[in-house]
Write a protein that holds these residues in place. Sequence first.
Motif, short mmCIF file in Angstrom:
data_model
loop_
_atom_site.label_atom_id
_atom_site.label_comp_id
_atom_site.label_asym_id
_atom_site.label_seq_id
_atom_site.Cartn_x
_atom_site.Cartn_y
_atom_site.Cartn_z
N LEU A 188 -11.76 19.99 44.29
CA LEU A 188 -12.23 19.26 45.35
C LEU A 188 -11.14 19.35 46.28
CD1 LEU A 188 -13.98 16.19 43.59
CD2 LEU A 188 -15.40 18.10 45.17
N LEU A 189 -9.70 19.04 46.08
CA LEU A 189 -8.71 19.06 47.04
C LEU A 189 -8.68 20.34 47.66
CD1 LEU A 189 -6.48 17.40 48.23
CD2 LEU A 189 -5.03 18.01 46.34
N ALA A 190 -8.63 21.53 46.70
CA ALA A 190 -8.50 22.81 47.22
C ALA A 190 -9.45 23.17 48.16
CB ALA A 190 -8.81 23.74 46.02
N ILE A 217 -15.94 17.59 58.40
CA ILE A 217 -16.78 16.69 57.82
C ILE A 217 -16.62 17.06 56.50
CG2 ILE A 217 -19.27 16.06 57.53
CD1 ILE A 217 -19.83 16.58 60.34
N TYR A 218 -16.94 18.37 56.24
CA TYR A 218 -16.81 18.78 54.64
C TYR A 218 -15.31 18.45 54.11
CZ TYR A 218 -20.88 21.61 55.91
OH TYR A 218 -22.05 21.77 56.57
N ALA A 219 -14.47 18.87 54.82
CA ALA A 219 -13.02 18.61 54.58
C ALA A 219 -12.81 17.09 53.95
CB ALA A 219 -12.09 18.92 55.65
N ILE A 220 -13.18 16.11 54.82
CA ILE A 220 -13.24 14.63 54.47
C ILE A 220 -14.02 14.18 53.32
CG2 ILE A 220 -13.63 12.37 55.64
CD1 ILE A 220 -13.44 13.26 58.42
N GLY A 221 -14.93 14.72 53.29
CA GLY A 221 -15.92 14.48 52.18
C GLY A 221 -15.30 14.99 50.64
N VAL A 232 -12.15 12.59 50.05
CA VAL A 232 -12.45 11.42 49.58
C VAL A 232 -13.00 11.31 48.20
CG1 VAL A 232 -13.83 9.25 49.91
CG2 VAL A 232 -12.92 10.46 51.87
N LEU A 233 -13.82 12.33 48.03
CA LEU A 233 -14.28 12.59 46.55
C LEU A 233 -13.30 13.12 45.50
CD1 LEU A 233 -16.94 12.24 45.07
CD2 LEU A 233 -17.58 14.93 45.43
N ALA A 234 -12.49 13.67 46.04
CA ALA A 234 -11.14 14.03 44.90
C ALA A 234 -10.53 12.77 44.72
CB ALA A 234 -10.31 15.32 45.55
N SER A 243 2.30 13.44 32.94
CA SER A 243 1.36 14.63 33.63
C SER A 243 1.98 15.53 34.52
CB SER A 243 0.16 13.82 34.30
OG SER A 243 -0.61 13.00 33.26
N LEU A 244 3.18 15.93 34.36
CA LEU A 244 3.97 16.55 35.42
C LEU A 244 3.26 18.07 35.41
CD1 LEU A 244 6.28 16.86 37.29
CD2 LEU A 244 7.48 17.40 35.33
N ASP A 245 2.85 18.74 34.25
CA ASP A 245 1.96 19.91 34.52
C ASP A 245 0.93 20.01 35.40
OD1 ASP A 245 1.54 18.36 32.23
OD2 ASP A 245 0.07 19.96 31.96
N LYS A 246 0.09 18.77 35.27
CA LYS A 246 -1.08 18.72 36.01
C LYS A 246 -0.70 18.52 37.50
CE LYS A 246 -3.07 16.55 32.04
NZ LYS A 246 -3.51 15.25 31.23
N GLN A 247 0.12 17.83 37.67
CA GLN A 247 0.61 17.31 39.33
C GLN A 247 1.28 18.58 39.88
OE1 GLN A 247 -0.97 14.71 39.58
NE2 GLN A 247 0.58 13.15 40.18
N THR A 248 1.97 19.32 39.27
CA THR A 248 2.49 20.59 39.86
C THR A 248 1.42 21.76 40.07
OG1 THR A 248 3.23 21.34 37.64
CG2 THR A 248 4.83 20.22 38.81
N ASP A 249 0.32 21.49 39.37
CA ASP A 249 -0.77 22.64 39.40
C ASP A 249 -1.47 22.38 40.77
OD1 ASP A 249 -1.76 25.16 38.42
OD2 ASP A 249 -3.42 24.09 37.76
N ILE A 250 -1.62 20.91 41.03
CA ILE A 250 -2.31 20.59 42.41
C ILE A 250 -1.32 21.10 43.44
CG2 ILE A 250 -2.89 18.58 43.79
CD1 ILE A 250 -3.52 16.93 41.24
#
Length: 543
Positions: free
Chosen positions: A185-187, A206-210, A213-215, A356-363
């Motif tokens: 969702l963030l991507a 509008i899509y970006a904000i949606g 927020v969902l992410a 959760s460093l591996d997951k955060q760095t993947d974001i």
Amino acid sequence: MEPAATPLPGDNDVTETLLLFRNELEREIERRARDEARAARPRGLRRLLPYLPLLPVLAVQSLLATRLMSGRSASVEEAADLFAGHMEIGHLLHGTTVSNYPTFFSGAPTLYPVAAALADAAHGLFGARCLSLLCMLLATAAVYKTGRRIYGVPTAVGAAALFSVLGPTLHLSSYATFDAPALCLLAWSLYYTVAFAHGDSRNALIYAIGFMVLADCVKYAVLLWNPLIVAMVAAAGPGMDAWKVTRSWNVQRFGLLAASVLGVALLAGREPYFTGLTRTAKLTVDSNLLRGSVLSEVDHWFGVLFVLALAGFLTLLPAARRDPAGFGPKAGAAGLLLCGGLIAPLYQLLINSNLSLDKQTDIGAVFAAVPAGWLLARIAQTARQPQALTAAVTAVFSLAVAVPMGIAGVSQATSLANAWPNSTQMISMLRPLVARGKQNYLVEDAAVAEYALGGKTVKWTQWHDTAGCTWSDGTTFLTGAAACSAAISANYYSIIVLDYAETPKLDAAIFPTISHSGYRLQGSYSVPTSLGTRTYSVWALVG
């Protein structure tokens, strides 16, 4: 003083007519612009040509991730999410009581856990993991589209190739937790932000904000990247051209933005969700962890991509000065994308935690992959060659870079997948010993047993985790090891399972109490993991 001029009869009518004419003219200009843009778009199969390089990237990512799915039992995080989803579905459909998940979940328990539980109900754990794979494939596609919109197809090819073979990317592609959908969702929020900044569509924001927020609701930690998403609106495109639309549309756009922010605020303000959000913001800090450990892990998961992204940013600066569109858009976007890759490592260093460093760095890799892809495209580019040739050369060059990264990524993802021991033997030992009723079971990482045995075999209120031991005898209230020991001495639990890994100090403290309180060892076995061997011991109350 002269008296004010009195408006002549009919002046108001003329003004209103001019305003109506102006609004009608603006709408006509917008309509013609949309028609021209629509006519300029390629039709039929030609629309798919820019996405052909993406297909082999997605195919390789799917193949590597699918190999990691089979032969593994659910980890404690997967089990907790899936079991919570089944419980929430039961609550929504039948009103059954559930645990207070919002107080300790790192995302809204009514979103991803419910969706994953539906996939689990249809196709088991493999189905839930396939849902994560779909989300990560969509995230790779969003990285491709973002790179293509800012710097062109060659950059998109390199960015998608690099992101798809990272170890954390492959791990999340085969891991049924809320991390994959939140990243996806963030991507897409990033892509639509870039699309709006370039004036592609007045609805893109509008899509970006949606999506943003969902992410945030799916995983609260994604809030760290919200300021960067907002900053990309101004930095990623040709100035303020994207905002030059009718006043009514801007009012609606800002109204939606305000409503989205208000919705998140109301959600966060509800006591259970606020507790879960603040718990996520204050990640557990390991007092024995040195900053060097965090840096070494960042280098392990993210080092190569960050070096490529930094080199891409530095080499892009002189190229941006010669860009006809100006220095700001391309250089500013590259700088923010590089910052997006640094947010997670800097935050983890600030709180001195590798949780959760591996997951955060993947974001962060969603952002950093774009300038890294630009570097590969720049190296592959020769003077005045066609873009198609540049894309082909970039694809070959990306393959040469991505293959060794992919080999390392598969090794990293396999290590992450095998960090959790296979719980099949533990479940087979527990199955004949537990049943629905009033008996209570103390299990280290109880979520695994909850999910594997299901609500039909044992009620969720019968399971107790060693990390949350509490006990009251009517006069005193105990927590931690003292609570566990008191409950064991009172024969409150009929089954006890320890693995000496998640709460080792508590296990050592309560071990003497178990042997002196009428419990008999039913079995003990060891399971190898990528972090070492884990031993399970199962006790049952005699008589």
